[in-house]
Design a protein around this motif. Structure first.
Motif, PDB file in Angstrom:
ATOM      1  N   VAL A  71       0.841  -1.202   0.000  1.00  0.00           N
ATOM      2  CA  VAL A  71       0.000   0.000   0.000  1.00  0.00           C
ATOM      3  C   VAL A  71       0.875   1.251   0.000  1.00  0.00           C
ATOM      4  O   VAL A  71       0.628   2.205  -0.754  1.00  0.00           O
ATOM      5  CB  VAL A  71      -0.946   0.014   1.222  1.00  0.00           C
ATOM      6  CG1 VAL A  71      -1.731   1.324   1.267  1.00  0.00           C
ATOM      7  CG2 VAL A  71      -1.896  -1.165   1.176  1.00  0.00           C
ATOM      8  N   VAL A  72       1.908   1.264   0.828  1.00  0.00           N
ATOM      9  CA  VAL A  72       2.825   2.409   0.889  1.00  0.00           C
ATOM     10  C   VAL A  72       3.519   2.607  -0.452  1.00  0.00           C
ATOM     11  O   VAL A  72       3.635   3.739  -0.956  1.00  0.00           O
ATOM     12  CB  VAL A  72       3.865   2.219   2.008  1.00  0.00           C
ATOM     13  CG1 VAL A  72       4.907   3.348   1.963  1.00  0.00           C
ATOM     14  CG2 VAL A  72       3.195   2.184   3.374  1.00  0.00           C
TER      15      VAL A  72
ATOM     16  N   GLY B 157      14.549   0.421   1.466  1.00  0.00           N
ATOM     17  CA  GLY B 157      14.531   1.646   2.262  1.00  0.00           C
ATOM     18  C   GLY B 157      13.401   1.643   3.274  1.00  0.00           C
ATOM     19  O   GLY B 157      13.558   2.134   4.395  1.00  0.00           O
ATOM     20  N   LEU B 158      12.265   1.069   2.886  1.00  0.00           N
ATOM     21  CA  LEU B 158      11.098   1.065   3.776  1.00  0.00           C
ATOM     22  C   LEU B 158      11.345   0.220   5.028  1.00  0.00           C
ATOM     23  O   LEU B 158      11.002   0.637   6.141  1.00  0.00           O
ATOM     24  CB  LEU B 158       9.878   0.544   3.017  1.00  0.00           C
ATOM     25  CG  LEU B 158       8.555   0.504   3.784  1.00  0.00           C
ATOM     26  CD1 LEU B 158       8.126   1.912   4.204  1.00  0.00           C
ATOM     27  CD2 LEU B 158       7.467  -0.155   2.934  1.00  0.00           C
ATOM     28  N   VAL B 159      11.922  -0.955   4.861  1.00  0.00           N
ATOM     29  CA  VAL B 159      12.102  -1.849   6.017  1.00  0.00           C
ATOM     30  C   VAL B 159      13.138  -1.307   6.997  1.00  0.00           C
ATOM     31  O   VAL B 159      13.209  -1.778   8.145  1.00  0.00           O
ATOM     32  CB  VAL B 159      12.491  -3.278   5.562  1.00  0.00           C
ATOM     33  CG1 VAL B 159      11.384  -3.901   4.722  1.00  0.00           C
ATOM     34  CG2 VAL B 159      13.808  -3.280   4.802  1.00  0.00           C
TER      35      VAL B 159
ATOM     36  N   ALA C   6       9.060   8.945   4.749  1.00  0.00           N
ATOM     37  CA  ALA C   6      10.290   8.548   5.430  1.00  0.00           C
ATOM     38  C   ALA C   6      11.285   7.939   4.445  1.00  0.00           C
ATOM     39  O   ALA C   6      12.505   8.062   4.625  1.00  0.00           O
ATOM     40  CB  ALA C   6       9.966   7.546   6.539  1.00  0.00           C
ATOM     41  N   VAL C   7      10.766   7.301   3.403  1.00  0.00           N
ATOM     42  CA  VAL C   7      11.648   6.716   2.382  1.00  0.00           C
ATOM     43  C   VAL C   7      12.009   7.748   1.318  1.00  0.00           C
ATOM     44  O   VAL C   7      13.174   7.896   0.942  1.00  0.00           O
ATOM     45  CB  VAL C   7      10.978   5.501   1.711  1.00  0.00           C
ATOM     46  CG1 VAL C   7      11.903   4.903   0.645  1.00  0.00           C
ATOM     47  CG2 VAL C   7      10.611   4.444   2.742  1.00  0.00           C
ATOM     48  N   GLN C   8      11.015   8.480   0.833  1.00  0.00           N
ATOM     49  CA  GLN C   8      11.214   9.359  -0.317  1.00  0.00           C
ATOM     50  C   GLN C   8      11.814  10.718   0.027  1.00  0.00           C
ATOM     51  O   GLN C   8      12.460  11.344  -0.811  1.00  0.00           O
ATOM     52  CB  GLN C   8       9.874   9.592  -1.020  1.00  0.00           C
ATOM     53  CG  GLN C   8       9.257   8.361  -1.634  1.00  0.00           C
ATOM     54  CD  GLN C   8      10.051   7.840  -2.813  1.00  0.00           C
ATOM     55  OE1 GLN C   8      10.786   6.875  -2.666  1.00  0.00           O
ATOM     56  NE2 GLN C   8       9.910   8.466  -3.965  1.00  0.00           N
TER      57      GLN C   8
ATOM     58  N   TYR D 100       7.555   1.098  10.631  1.00  0.00           N
ATOM     59  CA  TYR D 100       6.816   1.550   9.447  1.00  0.00           C
ATOM     60  C   TYR D 100       5.463   0.854   9.302  1.00  0.00           C
ATOM     61  O   TYR D 100       4.526   1.415   8.716  1.00  0.00           O
ATOM     62  CB  TYR D 100       7.656   1.328   8.185  1.00  0.00           C
ATOM     63  CG  TYR D 100       7.596  -0.081   7.620  1.00  0.00           C
ATOM     64  CD1 TYR D 100       6.624  -0.441   6.691  1.00  0.00           C
ATOM     65  CD2 TYR D 100       8.506  -1.060   8.041  1.00  0.00           C
ATOM     66  CE1 TYR D 100       6.561  -1.730   6.181  1.00  0.00           C
ATOM     67  CE2 TYR D 100       8.446  -2.332   7.542  1.00  0.00           C
ATOM     68  CZ  TYR D 100       7.481  -2.673   6.603  1.00  0.00           C
ATOM     69  OH  TYR D 100       7.418  -3.953   6.111  1.00  0.00           O
ATOM     70  N   GLU D 101       5.344  -0.371   9.823  1.00  0.00           N
ATOM     71  CA  GLU D 101       4.089  -1.122   9.675  1.00  0.00           C
ATOM     72  C   GLU D 101       2.936  -0.471  10.443  1.00  0.00           C
ATOM     73  O   GLU D 101       1.769  -0.688  10.122  1.00  0.00           O
ATOM     74  CB  GLU D 101       4.281  -2.562  10.149  1.00  0.00           C
ATOM     75  CG  GLU D 101       5.229  -3.371   9.273  1.00  0.00           C
ATOM     76  CD  GLU D 101       5.319  -4.822   9.709  1.00  0.00           C
ATOM     77  OE1 GLU D 101       4.261  -5.423   9.968  1.00  0.00           O
ATOM     78  OE2 GLU D 101       6.453  -5.351   9.793  1.00  0.00           O
TER      79      GLU D 101
END
Length: 286
Positions: free
Chosen positions: A87-88, A140-142, A158-160, A147-148
């Motif tokens: 979804v993210v 990058g997300l993990v 936070a990633v971008q 983040y979940e």
């Protein structure tokens, strides 16, 4: 008979002839019009496209958009990521490129996620590969702690590290619908159609090889206990979304069949003979 009366008589004769002639022409014209009205024209085939129905919503995508969405979702299976990660990723891509793999963007940004080579995401050629760019985003997300549990837009930002991180929020609902469909959580939720007359020869081998690369498999389904979703239906959705690219004429899984000839009508029950049974536990491409 006086000349005047002869002239009047002649005039009426001419008028009678003209009236009859006009009647014939009008009748003929009426016949022609009715004949044209009775012609049944075959409607042109619909333009290529995709429809997905999941999470109580229906959405429409261009084939290119659906193919890229299926790949982004597929890469999550290889990393055993939760649906929230998909979804993210979807919300991010809606904002950055609208699921079109573009070669341009702000400064040196390229690709689906508009990642920048100057920020060490990879070189431009790598970032134009949806499998690579999706993997980089998930990596990058993990790394983002918690983040979940984060709202979608916060995790994306936070990633971008975008100039306007709140912009991702507007895409959350649509992204959830798409994630439910492309992760296979709702079965045969994705269908696509394209003009089969313009398609090239089917290249099943190339389609299978690319599907394995996307999902990180080797000709088999990912682990059935994958927390991302249902791997079989996710792979079937990927195959349907990429059918035009590889000239696929049918996809079978779970006793259901999608065909290019009737793609706009969605999935139907596969016949008991001729491969239907084999499609219960594997995705069959033709």
């Amino acid at each position: 008979m006086p000349k005047k009366r002869r002239r009047i008589s002649a005039f009426f004769k001419i008028l009678t002839v003209l009236t009859v002639a006009c009647g014939v022409l009008v009748a003929g014209g009426y016949y022609v019009i009715r004949s044209v009205q009775r012609v049944e024209l075959t409607p042109p085939p619909p333009p290529s496209g995709c429809t997905l129905t999941a999470a109580g919503d229906t959405d429409e995508l261009e084939v290119e958009q659906a193919a890229n969405a299926a790949t982004i979702s597929g890469v999550a299976f290889g990393r055993d990521l939760p649906p929230h990660a998909v979804v993210v990723a979807f919300a991010t891509v809606w904002q950055e490129s609208k699921f079109r793999n573009i070669e341009f963007g702000d400064r040196d940004s390229v690709g689906l996620f508009q990642q920048r080579p100057s920020q060490e995401w990879g070189d431009p050629e790598q970032l134009m590969d949806p499998v690579y760019s999706s993997g980089e985003f998930y990596d990058g997300l993990v790394e983002i702690a918690g983040y979940e549990e984060m709202p979608v837009y916060e995790a994306a930002q936070a990633v971008q590290r975008s100039a306007d991180g709140f912009a991702y929020d507007q895409h959350e609902r649509r992204s959830r619908t798409m994630a439910a469909a492309f992760t296979g959580a709702e079965g045969p939720a994705v269908t696509c159609w394209y003009d089969t007359d313009e398609a090239g020869e089917a290249d099943v081998e190339a389609a299978q090889a690319e599907m394995d690369r996307v999902f990180g498999t080797d000709g088999a389904l990912p682990a059935a206990e994958s927390r991302t979703g249902d791997p079989g239906w996710a792979m079937a959705a990927w195959a349907v979304a990429n059918a035009e690219r590889y000239g696929l004429t049918s996809v079978e899984y779970g006793g259901q069949r999608w065909s290019a000839a009737e793609g706009i009508d969605g999935w139907t029950e596969a016949p008991g003979e001729g491969g239907g049974a084999a499609a219960e536990d594997q995705v069959v491409l033709r």
